[in-house]
Design a protein around this motif. Sequence first.
Motif, PDB file in Angstrom:
ATOM      1  N   ASN A  29       0.824  -1.203   0.000  1.00  0.00           N
ATOM      2  CA  ASN A  29       0.000   0.000   0.000  1.00  0.00           C
ATOM      3  C   ASN A  29       0.862   1.260   0.000  1.00  0.00           C
ATOM      4  OD1 ASN A  29      -2.620   1.120  -0.053  1.00  0.00           O
ATOM      5  ND2 ASN A  29      -3.289  -0.345   1.455  1.00  0.00           N
ATOM      6  N   SER A  33       0.858   4.130  -2.900  1.00  0.00           N
ATOM      7  CA  SER A  33       0.673   5.550  -2.584  1.00  0.00           C
ATOM      8  C   SER A  33       1.798   6.399  -3.142  1.00  0.00           C
ATOM      9  CB  SER A  33       0.574   5.757  -1.073  1.00  0.00           C
ATOM     10  OG  SER A  33      -0.586   5.160  -0.569  1.00  0.00           O
ATOM     11  N   SER A  40      -5.776   1.264  -5.637  1.00  0.00           N
ATOM     12  CA  SER A  40      -5.589   0.353  -4.502  1.00  0.00           C
ATOM     13  C   SER A  40      -6.801  -0.533  -4.241  1.00  0.00           C
ATOM     14  CB  SER A  40      -5.271   1.158  -3.238  1.00  0.00           C
ATOM     15  OG  SER A  40      -6.353   1.997  -2.917  1.00  0.00           O
ATOM     16  N   GLU A  64      -3.122   2.742   3.653  1.00  0.00           N
ATOM     17  CA  GLU A  64      -3.358   3.993   2.917  1.00  0.00           C
ATOM     18  C   GLU A  64      -2.794   5.188   3.685  1.00  0.00           C
ATOM     19  OE1 GLU A  64      -5.140   4.992   0.040  1.00  0.00           O
ATOM     20  OE2 GLU A  64      -5.548   2.958  -0.660  1.00  0.00           O
ATOM     21  N   ALA A  68       0.155   7.504   2.525  1.00  0.00           N
ATOM     22  CA  ALA A  68      -0.027   8.951   2.359  1.00  0.00           C
ATOM     23  C   ALA A  68       1.045   9.720   3.124  1.00  0.00           C
ATOM     24  CB  ALA A  68      -1.422   9.361   2.845  1.00  0.00           C
ATOM     25  N   SER A  71       4.435   9.288   1.319  1.00  0.00           N
ATOM     26  CA  SER A  71       4.376  10.061   0.079  1.00  0.00           C
ATOM     27  C   SER A  71       4.496  11.556   0.362  1.00  0.00           C
ATOM     28  CB  SER A  71       3.065   9.792  -0.664  1.00  0.00           C
ATOM     29  OG  SER A  71       2.964   8.448  -1.006  1.00  0.00           O
ATOM     30  N   SER A 118      -5.926  10.521  -5.405  1.00  0.00           N
ATOM     31  CA  SER A 118      -5.296  10.602  -4.086  1.00  0.00           C
ATOM     32  C   SER A 118      -3.883  11.173  -4.182  1.00  0.00           C
ATOM     33  CB  SER A 118      -5.259   9.211  -3.457  1.00  0.00           C
ATOM     34  OG  SER A 118      -4.717   9.268  -2.171  1.00  0.00           O
ATOM     35  N   THR A 122      -2.216  14.518  -2.289  1.00  0.00           N
ATOM     36  CA  THR A 122      -0.991  14.422  -1.492  1.00  0.00           C
ATOM     37  C   THR A 122       0.081  15.368  -2.012  1.00  0.00           C
ATOM     38  OG1 THR A 122      -1.510  12.117  -0.986  1.00  0.00           O
ATOM     39  CG2 THR A 122       0.753  12.823  -0.604  1.00  0.00           C
ATOM     40  N   LYS A 143     -10.206   9.427   3.998  1.00  0.00           N
ATOM     41  CA  LYS A 143     -10.039   8.193   3.233  1.00  0.00           C
ATOM     42  C   LYS A 143     -10.919   7.051   3.748  1.00  0.00           C
ATOM     43  CE  LYS A 143      -5.427   8.389   1.213  1.00  0.00           C
ATOM     44  NZ  LYS A 143      -5.626   7.609   0.015  1.00  0.00           N
TER      45      LYS A 143
END
Length: 194
Positions: A29, A33, A40, A64, A68, A71, A118, A122, A143
Amino acid sequence: MDSLFDLANTAEWLRNFGMWAVLVSLLLNILISVLGVVPSVFLSGANAVVFGLVPGFFVSLAGEILGAGVSFILYRFGLRKALSSETSWKWLQRLNEENRAKQLVIILLARLTPLMPSGLVTVVAALSTMRFVDFMLASLVGKAPSIALETLIGHDLIELKSNYPRLLVSFAFVIVVLLLLRSKKTKASRRQPE
């Protein structure tokens, strides 16, 4: 890697890791991301099949949110240096002009918006003046609904024989939400002066 985009194959692949399956799912995951363009939903569905609906949801949500966060940090320190400080994205400028509470609400609403990429949310948050903790809170709350829906739909796609009525209801819900959003957008565009 193509087989990972098949829900049943992904679930079977995860099962092969035994007690390490949760860690593998979280790492996958995070990778999804960071890449920012890979959906996903296949992983959320596989998590629901392997771990169960509720635990699978929490594994997917944790992955997630970790993704996030990683990222955000990579984009903040990598992209900020690569891009000039005078980035002219309208959304980024608006975000930077707002106070801390409004920044959190803007990112929360972006996370709640269906079909909003997403990765884009980000990137914009990372390039802004937004605090990391605020971004993480907005991402966690924003989310959760979409991951719950992804988990349910992905699970029901794999377990189609026993769950097709619920899957049909889930798809109908998604279609109704998209139609309402489209209708709202059409009405808003009609109100704007030409």
